[in-house]
Motif scaffolding. Structure first.
Motif, PDB file in Angstrom:
ATOM      1  N   UNK A   1       0.828  -1.046  -0.170  1.00  0.00           N
ATOM      2  CA  UNK A   1      -0.163   0.007   0.021  1.00  0.00           C
ATOM      3  C   UNK A   1       1.006   1.241  -0.086  1.00  0.00           C
TER       4      UNK A   1
ATOM      5  N   UNK B   1      -9.146   0.708  -2.499  1.00  0.00           N
ATOM      6  CA  UNK B   1      -8.125   1.176  -1.630  1.00  0.00           C
ATOM      7  C   UNK B   1      -8.860   1.472  -0.192  1.00  0.00           C
ATOM      8  N   UNK B   2     -10.182   1.546  -0.276  1.00  0.00           N
ATOM      9  CA  UNK B   2     -10.634   2.200   1.077  1.00  0.00           C
ATOM     10  C   UNK B   2     -10.526   0.856   2.045  1.00  0.00           C
ATOM     11  N   UNK B   3     -11.153  -0.308   1.794  1.00  0.00           N
ATOM     12  CA  UNK B   3     -10.847  -1.551   2.614  1.00  0.00           C
ATOM     13  C   UNK B   3      -9.210  -1.726   2.808  1.00  0.00           C
TER      14      UNK B   3
ATOM     15  N   UNK C   1      -6.779   0.614   3.035  1.00  0.00           N
ATOM     16  CA  UNK C   1      -6.286   1.492   3.999  1.00  0.00           C
ATOM     17  C   UNK C   1      -6.690   1.241   5.388  1.00  0.00           C
ATOM     18  N   UNK C   2      -7.865   0.640   5.614  1.00  0.00           N
ATOM     19  CA  UNK C   2      -8.572   0.183   6.824  1.00  0.00           C
ATOM     20  C   UNK C   2      -7.475  -0.725   7.470  1.00  0.00           C
TER      21      UNK C   2
ATOM     22  N   UNK D   1      -4.513  -1.594   6.490  1.00  0.00           N
ATOM     23  CA  UNK D   1      -3.266  -0.955   6.977  1.00  0.00           C
ATOM     24  C   UNK D   1      -3.118  -0.201   8.403  1.00  0.00           C
ATOM     25  N   UNK D   2      -4.185   0.484   8.598  1.00  0.00           N
ATOM     26  CA  UNK D   2      -4.170   0.957   9.930  1.00  0.00           C
ATOM     27  C   UNK D   2      -4.684   0.066  10.968  1.00  0.00           C
ATOM     28  N   UNK D   3      -5.199  -1.033  10.909  1.00  0.00           N
ATOM     29  CA  UNK D   3      -5.400  -2.190  11.667  1.00  0.00           C
ATOM     30  C   UNK D   3      -4.080  -2.905  11.826  1.00  0.00           C
TER      31      UNK D   3
ATOM     32  N   UNK E   1      -2.050  -0.581  14.143  1.00  0.00           N
ATOM     33  CA  UNK E   1      -2.645  -0.463  15.546  1.00  0.00           C
ATOM     34  C   UNK E   1      -2.242  -2.045  16.213  1.00  0.00           C
TER      35      UNK E   1
END
Lengths: 365, 90
Positions: free
Chosen positions: A53, A70-72, A74-75, A77-79, A82
């Motif tokens: 990504x 890309x929306x799911x 980027x989610x 990637x953030x997960x 975290x």
């Protein structure tokens, strides 16, 4: 040379994300929606989704995938980011627990290796691995964890594991994944020579021991080989090897390391690994401890890695394709035989002893 | 007041998008896109408490607008943030 367009795009994006630079194989872009979907699936199968990504974000806007993809992504990637924050806290708590009881484990793999990435939060973490330098420390650590009411299971190869608050912790009494009994003396000598050169990771309230640069590199490489001899390994572990080399370049005696691999009859395999890392993962040749300027190609090794996916769970040649239920791989004997034939010319002693050691381990249970 | 700490602003494909890593499935109807001005304020104010006056001051410095314009823009934006559940509950 990889031919398939989506594979080329995937590798190019991975290189861009890994080294934080522009995509280098622009001829394959732009991609069609279905091709983007394939790249996304490959990134997930190899657990390098966050890295790829990062590569996507270097593309011109008009070449980037549609929002619905890309929306799911980027989610995810953030997960991943975290989860890494949480795993770092687990490492801190676990090390504090052990060191308060006079035990000084060394952090292996995972969160320790992430330190060598340009963005540590981009590396997908699995579990936490601790190495205990002596049998006495290893046994004491198991007892201490049991004393707080946590169940610890022993596994073959002088290891154990437990799960605490959702974090899987692997405990190891052996440092290197070598099945060749003749290699033990060389690795023991290496450890003696490396004493006092350990690294440390200052993590808030604790200072966690890490392996020395040379030990880290040898440990990572043998770990990759072990999985290649078994069911396969994905790109995440190859990225680990590349990042260790890039981070520690010039901090080791390349000739000494090369002699070690020659004694262990691993020189040909490590040379192929080096070719894969430089030709396909974009590692600068100058970062190699030895062997820069080698010709030849490692396409066969990359092909094996691309087919296998993360720890061989996705190998369609053996009925894979999606992560199997219970992580139980199919056609294991066929796969190990294939790996044996593939690796015998490159790592003869490890390839020879691997199935013997595993067969012995099975029958001695 | 405070912007939700668990939300991340990402710039993808030329869009400034608020990402909620806590969601298991991405509900596209709940995707929140910011324009450049809103994204600027989000980046400046995220991670700490702030007042309306601070937000107004930031806009005035960045875009050289009159105070009344900045005040009106900030109030509209904060109202939107509140309606879209992007602020920490007090």
């Amino acid at each position: 040379m990889i031919q398939a367009k989506t594979s080329r795009a995937f590798m190019s994006l991975l290189r861009a994300g890994l080294w934080r630079r522009q995509v280098d194989d622009r001829a394959v872009f732009p991609l069609a929606p279905q091709e983007w979907k394939q790249v996304y699936e490959m990134a997930k199968r190899h657990t390098v989704d966050a890295l790829v990504f990062e590569g996507v974000q270097t593309l011109p806007e008009e070449w980037q995938p549609a929002r619905t993809l890309w929306m799911p992504w980027v989610v995810r990637v953030e997960k991943i980011s975290r989860r890494n924050e949480w795993m770092d806290r687990c490492v801190e708590e676990q090390y504090a627990f052990f060191s308060a009881r006079g035990i000084q484990p060394v952090l292996l793999k995972g969160q320790g290796l992430a330190r060598y990435y340009a963005r540590p939060e981009s590396r997908v973490g699995g579990d936490v691995d601790w190495f205990f330098r002596s049998k006495q420390e290893f046994e004491q650590a198991i007892e201490e964890v049991r004393e707080k009411g946590t169940s610890v299971e022993r596994v073959a190869g002088r290891s154990a594991y437990y799960i605490e608050e959702g974090c899987e912790v692997d405990m190891h009494g052996r440092l290197y994944d070598s099945h060749n009994p003749f290699a033990a003396k060389y690795l023991k000598r290496l450890d003696k020579e490396e004493r006092g050169k350990e690294q440390r990771w200052d993590l808030n309230t604790v200072s966690v021991p890490l392996l020395s640069p040379v030990q880290q590199s040898v440990q990572v490489n043998l770990h990759i080989l072990k999985h290649m001899l078994a069911f396969g390994v994905g790109l995440r572990q190859l990225c680990d090897a590349a990042c260790v080399y890039a981070h520690f370049q010039k901090q080791w005696d390349g000739e000494s390391l090369e002699r070690l691999y020659k004694k262990m009859k691993l020189h040909k395999w490590v040379t192929a690994l080096h070719l894969l890392l430089t030709q396909h993962l974009g590692l600068d040749e100058k970062a190699l401890p030895f062997g820069s300027g080698e010709t030849g190609n490692a396409d066969w090794m990359l092909e094996e890695v691309l087919q296998a996916g993360n720890f061989g769970f996705y190998d369609a040649r053996y009925g894979g394709g999606s992560r199997p239920e219970g992580n139980v791989r199919k056609n294991t004997k066929k796969r190990v035989w294939h790996s044996f034939k593939k690796h015998l010319p490159y790592a003869p002693w490890e390839a020879f002893f691997f199935p013997i050691v595993h067969f012995y381990t099975k029958i001695s249970k | 007041m405070r912007l939700r700490d668990d939300l991340i602003l990402r710039n993808v494909g030329g869009e400034h998008v608020i990402v909620d890593p806590g969601q298991d499935m991405v509900d596209m109807s709940k995707v929140f896109t910011l324009n450049a001005t809103a994204a600027f304020l989000w980046q400046e104010l995220h991670g700490g408490t702030f007042t309306t006056e601070r937000a107004v001051s930031l806009l005035m410095e960045r875009y050289e607008v009159e105070e009344t314009q900045a005040q009106s823009d900030v109030e509209a934006l904060l109202k939107l943030f509140e309606e879209q559940d992007l602020l920490e509950k007090e």
